[in-house]
Design an enzyme around this catalytic site. Structure first.
Site, PDB file in Angstrom:
ATOM      1  N   HIS A 183     -30.386 -30.671  12.170  1.00 30.17           N
ATOM      2  CA  HIS A 183     -30.994 -29.733  12.015  1.00 30.17           C
ATOM      3  C   HIS A 183     -32.452 -29.714  10.472  1.00 30.17           C
ATOM      4  CE1 HIS A 183     -27.665 -30.852   9.213  1.00 30.17           C
ATOM      5  NE2 HIS A 183     -28.031 -29.917   8.071  1.00 30.17           N
TER       6      HIS A 183
ATOM      7  N   CYS B 172       0.869  -0.943   0.082  1.00 32.35           N
ATOM      8  CA  CYS B 172      -0.065  -0.059  -0.305  1.00 32.35           C
ATOM      9  C   CYS B 172       1.178   1.087   0.264  1.00 32.35           C
ATOM     10  CB  CYS B 172      -0.875  -0.272   0.834  1.00 32.35           C
ATOM     11  SG  CYS B 172      -0.301  -0.036   2.885  1.00 32.35           S
TER      12      CYS B 172
END
Length: 643
Positions: free
Chosen positions: A548, A18
């Site tokens: 589930h 950067c």
């Protein structure tokens, strides 16, 4: 960090960089490494940070690599990667979408001396066809990243010399010429004077490579030497930017001229630098210098004349830009403007920016301390790091929490940054160093230290107040959903847990949830869960099962937990061990796939020995509930998964 790239896994080399080489560089590297581990990719990251290149690639690394990813906002030389698949993107992309980038890299085009040649799986979106706008931005950021250390070093030396050796005189605060601190100040001034030439030099080298370096530096000096074109002030940083781009593109044009093999060796060291310097230098002296210096002088005079509402508006704009993208293009634009005006003798814009720079990290850090229960454990840890980074003026410290909660954090940052910048402008705060945060005030680089801290404090307070307000509103909308997912009434330990075999445990948990008003049709939910078990056991090993169901019999999303007494119950686990920890997930028919996200998070957490041990040793429902909510981030399947 993965060092060995000689395995049969896909092998990628990545470079992160950067403009400032502080936070984005390492955040991108960390995110790429995490994504590579999850996807089974062998990755080595070379970081180009403020302390130099770390973890540099060897010739063997490059030879063995399948592809190369460059995530950088500065210019990275690609010559060593000829013949390799190569993808070049912004460093922000690696922070936000690391997994996607790794996939794109493996199908990118092959790099071949300045262009990408499409591979079999390549397409337009994966080629390194860098646009002109991105080339200009990368070159500018290359100049800024190399300029910042000169400005910071020079400015801080001057500030320290003034704060320790300065004396009040009729002409202002000055350092006696016969003192030691005058020497220190002079060294600082010399370093400071290199700001524009270095900016110009590395913009040029970012475009043309090494042949552009010397012409860029020399023409940058021309830009600051106003006597060459009848100007008292010089062309300042605007002139340096222009000479940098001109030198870069002129050098690049000359570099592309075909020459004989006897001339080629002297092109980059003699011919290109000399002709580029002459062309750009004379053009600037006789044509561009005077109008640019007049423009720069007019800008300086306008800024110096601002007062009242105008200076407050300018401060608010600069502060908002600084805080908006936390190191991105808006931040860097405001930062460069403020720093450039220091060289013109006006440190007020940098004062506005400096007050805003530390607002995002300090504010999100403070928010995580004020309302710890509103943030997940990773966010609280990021908040501590943000406080530390904020003190040293690293805006990027707020990025992890902003990435997790962009709609909460970014607007709050902008408001706080605008408040800090506006107040700093109103009170005439000045920063003589191209940096921000409390550290510059502590080291004496700020004029108006009390008002600087008042501006900073007001900005932090505004950000924290707005952030917590929007979080409270958001939480009030989802409180019922969070409670519907799991609470202490859905946690059952040992002899309170349903007894019997697998089907009995599932039915018992569903019935407990029905007693809490969460399940409308017990039989439908039990049937859905057991149908799933018939397809494939939900036992995942390590004494864990996660049954589930998704069906219309569920009224609200529900998570129920049972710790079965020893020795547990048989559940057809892959390791054939009995199950003791059971999580039931039940969601309505229209819940989409959000329950699968929760299941995935639970499964990953339950693979950790420490999490399972914490559940097995929990002494109360509340303690177990706290552990579960820690990994499910307040336990609402309607929340997006945050990383």
């Amino acid at each position: 960090m993965n060092q060995d790239i000689t395995t049969d896994k896909p092998r990628i080399l990545a470079i992160t960089a950067c403009p400032t080489g502080i936070a984005h560089t390492y955040l991108a590297a960390e995110n790429l490494e995490t994504a590579a581990n999850e996807k089974g990719i062998n990755l080595k990251v070379e970081t180009h940070g403020s302390i130099g290149v770390e973890n540099a690639f060897t010739e063997a690394d490059i030879k063995n690599a399948d592809a190369v990813l460059i995530a950088a906002d500065t210019v990275i030389e690609k010559d060593r990667f000829v013949g390799k698949r190569l993808l070049a993107v912004s460093v922000d992309e690696a922070i936000k979408h690391p997994a996607t980038l790794l996939e794109r890299t493996l199908s990118a085009g092959y790099w071949n001396e300045g262009k990408n040649v499409a591979g079999e799986n390549d397409n337009a979106s994966t080629r390194d066809g860098t646009s002109l706008g991105r080339q200009l931005y990368q070159a500018l950021m290359n100049g800024v990243s190399h300029m910042v250390p000169f400005v910071v070093t020079g400015g801080l030396l001057i500030a320290i010399a003034l704060s320790i050796g300065g004396q009040a005189t009729a002409e202002g605060y000055q350092i006696p010429e016969d003192s030691f601190w005058f020497t220190i100040s002079s060294i600082g001034a010399l370093a400071f004077s290199l700001m524009v030439p270095v900016l110009s030099a590395f913009i040029a080298s970012g475009i043309a490579g090494r042949p552009g370096l010397a012409p860029g530096f020399i023409t940058g000096l021309i830009a600051t030497t106003g006597t060459l074109y009848n100007s008292e002030a010089g062309a300042g940083f605007i002139g340096g930017i222009i000479t940098g781009f001109l030198s870069g593109y002129v050098a690049l044009a000359i570099k592309k001229i075909p020459v004989g093999k006897y001339i080629a060796p002297i092109m980059p060291v003699i011919i290109i630098p000399i002709f580029t310097t002459l062309v750009v230098g004379l053009l600037f002296v006789y044509l561009l210098g005077n109008p640019i210096s007049s423009l720069f002088e007019a800008l300086s005079n306008w800024l110096n004349s601002l007062e009242g509402t105008s200076v407050i508006v300018l401060g608010a704009i600069l502060g908002a830009m600084i805080a908006f993208d936390m190191g991105g293009p808006f931040n860097k634009t405001a930062f460069l403007f403020g720093g450039g005006m220091i060289a013109a003798g006006n440190a007020a814009p940098m004062g506005m920016a400096a007050a805003a720079i530390a607002v995002p990290p300090l504010a999100v850090g403070a928010a995580t301390l004020i309302r710890r229960d509103w943030f997940s454990k990773p966010e609280r840890e990021s908040g501590i790091a943000a406080l530390f980074m904020g003190f040293f003026g690293i805006t990027e410290g707020a990025i992890p929490i902003a990435a997790a909660r962009p709609l909460h954090v970014i607007p709050a940052n902008v408001i706080g940054g605008a408040v800090a910048g506006a107040l700093a402008g109103m009170w005439g705060v000045k920063d003589n160093v191209m940096h921000g945060g409390p550290i510059v005030a502590v080291l004496g680089a700020v004029d108006g230290v009390p008002t600087f801290f008042l501006s900073l404090g007001a900005g932090i307070a505004a950000t924290v107040a707005f952030l917590l307000l929007v979080m409270r509103v958001s939480r009030s909308k989802t409180d019922s959903q969070e409670q519907a997912l799991i609470d202490a009434d859905l946690v059952f330990l040992d002899h309170d847990a349903p007894a019997g075999e697998r089907n009995d445990v599932v039915r018992g948990l569903v019935e407990f949830a029905a007693q809490q008003g969460r399940i409308a049709d017990v039989e439908q939910v039990v049937r859905s869960a057991l149908d799933r078990e018939a397809q494939n056991s939900t036992a995942v090993g390590n004494a864990v099962a996660i049954p589930h169901a998704r069906c219309g019999g569920v009224k609200v999303p529900t998570l129920a937990f049972a710790r079965l007494p020893e020795p547990g119950t048989h559940w057809s686990a892959p390791d054939n061990a009995p199950v003791r920890l059971v999580f039931l997930i039940a969601v309505p028919e229209d819940a989409g796939k959000e329950h699968l996200r929760l299941l995935s998070k639970l499964a990953r957490a339950l693979m950790r020995d420490d999490f399972r041990e914490a559940l097995l040793s929990a002494s109360s429902r509340e303690q177990a509930l706290g552990q579960i909510r820690e990994v499910t981030e307040f336990g609402s399947v309607t929340h997006p998964v945050r990383h």
